[in-house]
Motif scaffolding. Structure first.
Motif, PDB file in Angstrom:
ATOM      1  N   GLY A  54       3.332  -8.831   6.007  1.00  0.00           N
ATOM      2  CA  GLY A  54       3.232  -7.525   6.651  1.00  0.00           C
ATOM      3  C   GLY A  54       1.940  -6.807   6.303  1.00  0.00           C
ATOM      4  N   PRO A  55       1.819  -5.555   6.726  1.00  0.00           N
ATOM      5  CA  PRO A  55       0.583  -4.807   6.488  1.00  0.00           C
ATOM      6  C   PRO A  55       0.453  -4.352   5.035  1.00  0.00           C
ATOM      7  N   ASN A  56      -0.781  -4.309   4.582  1.00  0.00           N
ATOM      8  CA  ASN A  56      -1.105  -3.888   3.224  1.00  0.00           C
ATOM      9  C   ASN A  56      -1.223  -2.363   3.181  1.00  0.00           C
ATOM     10  N   PRO A  57      -0.465  -1.712   2.306  1.00  0.00           N
ATOM     11  CA  PRO A  57      -0.559  -0.256   2.194  1.00  0.00           C
ATOM     12  C   PRO A  57      -1.684   0.217   1.271  1.00  0.00           C
ATOM     13  N   GLY A  58      -2.366  -0.716   0.617  1.00  0.00           N
ATOM     14  CA  GLY A  58      -3.387  -0.325  -0.361  1.00  0.00           C
ATOM     15  C   GLY A  58      -4.695  -1.056  -0.169  1.00  0.00           C
ATOM     16  N   GLU A  59      -5.417  -1.209  -1.274  1.00  0.00           N
ATOM     17  CA  GLU A  59      -6.713  -1.883  -1.244  1.00  0.00           C
ATOM     18  C   GLU A  59      -6.528  -3.390  -1.086  1.00  0.00           C
ATOM     19  N   PRO A  60      -7.457  -4.054  -0.391  1.00  0.00           N
ATOM     20  CA  PRO A  60      -7.337  -5.509  -0.235  1.00  0.00           C
ATOM     21  C   PRO A  60      -7.712  -6.245  -1.522  1.00  0.00           C
ATOM     22  N   ALA A  61      -7.246  -7.470  -1.626  1.00  0.00           N
ATOM     23  CA  ALA A  61      -7.486  -8.310  -2.797  1.00  0.00           C
ATOM     24  C   ALA A  61      -8.850  -8.980  -2.717  1.00  0.00           C
ATOM     25  N   SER A  62      -9.507  -9.058  -3.864  1.00  0.00           N
ATOM     26  CA  SER A  62     -10.777  -9.772  -3.944  1.00  0.00           C
ATOM     27  C   SER A  62     -10.588 -11.179  -4.518  1.00  0.00           C
ATOM     28  N   LEU A  63      -9.388 -11.467  -5.023  1.00  0.00           N
ATOM     29  CA  LEU A  63      -9.050 -12.778  -5.565  1.00  0.00           C
ATOM     30  C   LEU A  63      -7.628 -13.109  -5.142  1.00  0.00           C
ATOM     31  N   VAL A  64      -7.473 -14.264  -4.496  1.00  0.00           N
ATOM     32  CA  VAL A  64      -6.168 -14.666  -3.963  1.00  0.00           C
ATOM     33  C   VAL A  64      -5.786 -16.030  -4.525  1.00  0.00           C
ATOM     34  N   PHE A  65      -4.574 -16.116  -5.052  1.00  0.00           N
ATOM     35  CA  PHE A  65      -4.008 -17.395  -5.476  1.00  0.00           C
ATOM     36  C   PHE A  65      -2.959 -17.798  -4.464  1.00  0.00           C
ATOM     37  N   VAL A 125     -12.924 -12.521 -11.397  1.00  0.00           N
ATOM     38  CA  VAL A 125     -11.672 -12.136 -12.063  1.00  0.00           C
ATOM     39  C   VAL A 125     -11.732 -10.713 -12.622  1.00  0.00           C
ATOM     40  N   THR A 126     -12.779 -10.379 -13.368  1.00  0.00           N
ATOM     41  CA  THR A 126     -12.866  -9.073 -14.016  1.00  0.00           C
ATOM     42  C   THR A 126     -12.821  -7.954 -12.976  1.00  0.00           C
ATOM     43  N   ASP A 127     -11.914  -7.026 -13.172  1.00  0.00           N
ATOM     44  CA  ASP A 127     -11.701  -5.859 -12.299  1.00  0.00           C
ATOM     45  C   ASP A 127     -11.180  -6.213 -10.907  1.00  0.00           C
ATOM     46  N   ALA A 128     -10.736  -7.438 -10.706  1.00  0.00           N
ATOM     47  CA  ALA A 128     -10.260  -7.882  -9.387  1.00  0.00           C
ATOM     48  C   ALA A 128      -8.909  -7.270  -9.044  1.00  0.00           C
ATOM     49  N   ARG A 129      -8.708  -7.124  -7.752  1.00  0.00           N
ATOM     50  CA  ARG A 129      -7.365  -6.888  -7.219  1.00  0.00           C
ATOM     51  C   ARG A 129      -6.907  -8.275  -6.774  1.00  0.00           C
ATOM     52  N   VAL A 130      -5.787  -8.712  -7.328  1.00  0.00           N
ATOM     53  CA  VAL A 130      -5.303 -10.081  -7.147  1.00  0.00           C
ATOM     54  C   VAL A 130      -4.089 -10.093  -6.236  1.00  0.00           C
ATOM     55  N   LEU A 131      -4.051 -11.085  -5.367  1.00  0.00           N
ATOM     56  CA  LEU A 131      -2.884 -11.359  -4.528  1.00  0.00           C
ATOM     57  C   LEU A 131      -2.415 -12.753  -4.893  1.00  0.00           C
ATOM     58  N   ASP A 132      -1.192 -12.867  -5.410  1.00  0.00           N
ATOM     59  CA  ASP A 132      -0.625 -14.142  -5.836  1.00  0.00           C
ATOM     60  C   ASP A 132       0.489 -14.510  -4.859  1.00  0.00           C
ATOM     61  N   LEU A 133       0.137 -15.354  -3.873  1.00  0.00           N
ATOM     62  CA  LEU A 133       1.094 -15.774  -2.845  1.00  0.00           C
ATOM     63  C   LEU A 133       1.874 -16.992  -3.317  1.00  0.00           C
ATOM     64  N   PHE A 134       3.171 -17.037  -3.012  1.00  0.00           N
ATOM     65  CA  PHE A 134       4.065 -18.074  -3.538  1.00  0.00           C
ATOM     66  C   PHE A 134       3.984 -18.028  -5.063  1.00  0.00           C
ATOM     67  N   ALA A 183      -7.772  -6.006 -12.525  1.00  0.00           N
ATOM     68  CA  ALA A 183      -7.293  -4.626 -12.542  1.00  0.00           C
ATOM     69  C   ALA A 183      -5.846  -4.495 -12.079  1.00  0.00           C
ATOM     70  N   PHE A 184      -5.437  -5.319 -11.112  1.00  0.00           N
ATOM     71  CA  PHE A 184      -4.099  -5.179 -10.526  1.00  0.00           C
ATOM     72  C   PHE A 184      -3.720  -6.503  -9.873  1.00  0.00           C
ATOM     73  N   ALA A 185      -2.436  -6.825  -9.890  1.00  0.00           N
ATOM     74  CA  ALA A 185      -1.967  -8.048  -9.238  1.00  0.00           C
ATOM     75  C   ALA A 185      -0.720  -7.757  -8.415  1.00  0.00           C
ATOM     76  N   THR A 186      -0.719  -8.271  -7.194  1.00  0.00           N
ATOM     77  CA  THR A 186       0.456  -8.213  -6.328  1.00  0.00           C
ATOM     78  C   THR A 186       1.015  -9.614  -6.237  1.00  0.00           C
ATOM     79  N   PHE A 187       2.293  -9.760  -6.596  1.00  0.00           N
ATOM     80  CA  PHE A 187       2.981 -11.047  -6.594  1.00  0.00           C
ATOM     81  C   PHE A 187       3.892 -11.100  -5.376  1.00  0.00           C
TER      82      PHE A 187
END
Length: 187
Positions: free
Chosen positions: A113-124, A49-58, A74-78
């Motif tokens: 679609g394609p990711n324009p940035g860094e990939p997520a290290s934690l996905v929900f 979790v700490t410093d993760a890039r998060v992807l929250d699908l649905f 660090a960042f979350a994409t919803f």
């Protein structure tokens, strides 16, 4: 519904209210969310979790991604294509003052679609139960470069989901009528 840990502990999130039956909003309960983060940060999986890039699908209300931000991500994409969900996510980001640490993508998870940035290290991944939407969404996220090799996936479903190609099972737990499966992306 509230944030259960971290910097925003106790923050009340926007309520679903009557909601929109077509939106299939079923927020992860505070108790299950707390169990998920205790499992993630309990040492067995390091600290994904700490410093993760998060992807929250649905993403629904955004509670899982916001909980991760509260606990040091660090960042979350919803990602959610529902209008009620988008409104709830924006409201909850505003309540937590985390608009600068997040992005909202109003698109179906299976067509991310394609990711324009860094990939997520934690996905929900919390799709509407029993509709077989989880595996296609994970496949689309993986193909689009949204998921880093070795990323931890937290998948909530009505029954324990088997890991799709490209993912390995780490653990699975049942909480009431929900199963939470932890997986790792190959690589």
């Amino acid at each position: 519904m509230r944030i259960v840990g971290g910097a925003h502990r106790g923050l009340a999130l926007a309520g679903v209210g009557k909601g929109d039956p077509g939106a299939h909003l079923r927020p992860t309960t505070d108790r299950v969310r707390e169990a998920i983060f205790n499992l993630l940060q309990g040492g067995r999986f390091g600290d994904p979790v700490t410093d993760a890039r998060v992807l929250d699908l649905f993403a629904g209300t955004g509670a899982l991604g916001l909980e991760a931000l509260s606990r040091g991500a660090a960042f979350a994409t919803f990602v959610d294509d529902g209008r009620p969900a988008g409104k709830l996510i924006r409201e909850n980001l505003s309540r937590a003052r985390r608009q600068d640490d997040a992005a909202l993508i109003a698109r179906p998870a299976a067509r991310i679609g394609p990711n324009p940035g860094e990939p997520a290290s934690l996905v929900f991944l919390d799709p509407p139960y029993s509709r077989n939407l989880g595996a296609p969404a994970l496949a689309a996220a993986l193909a689009g470069g949204w998921i880093a090799p070795g990323a931890v996936i937290v998948w909530e479903e009505a029954a324990e989901p088997p890991p799709p190609p490209g993912f390995a099972r780490l653990d699975a737990r049942r909480y009431g009528d929900s199963w939470v499966a932890l997986m790792a992306a190959d690589g």
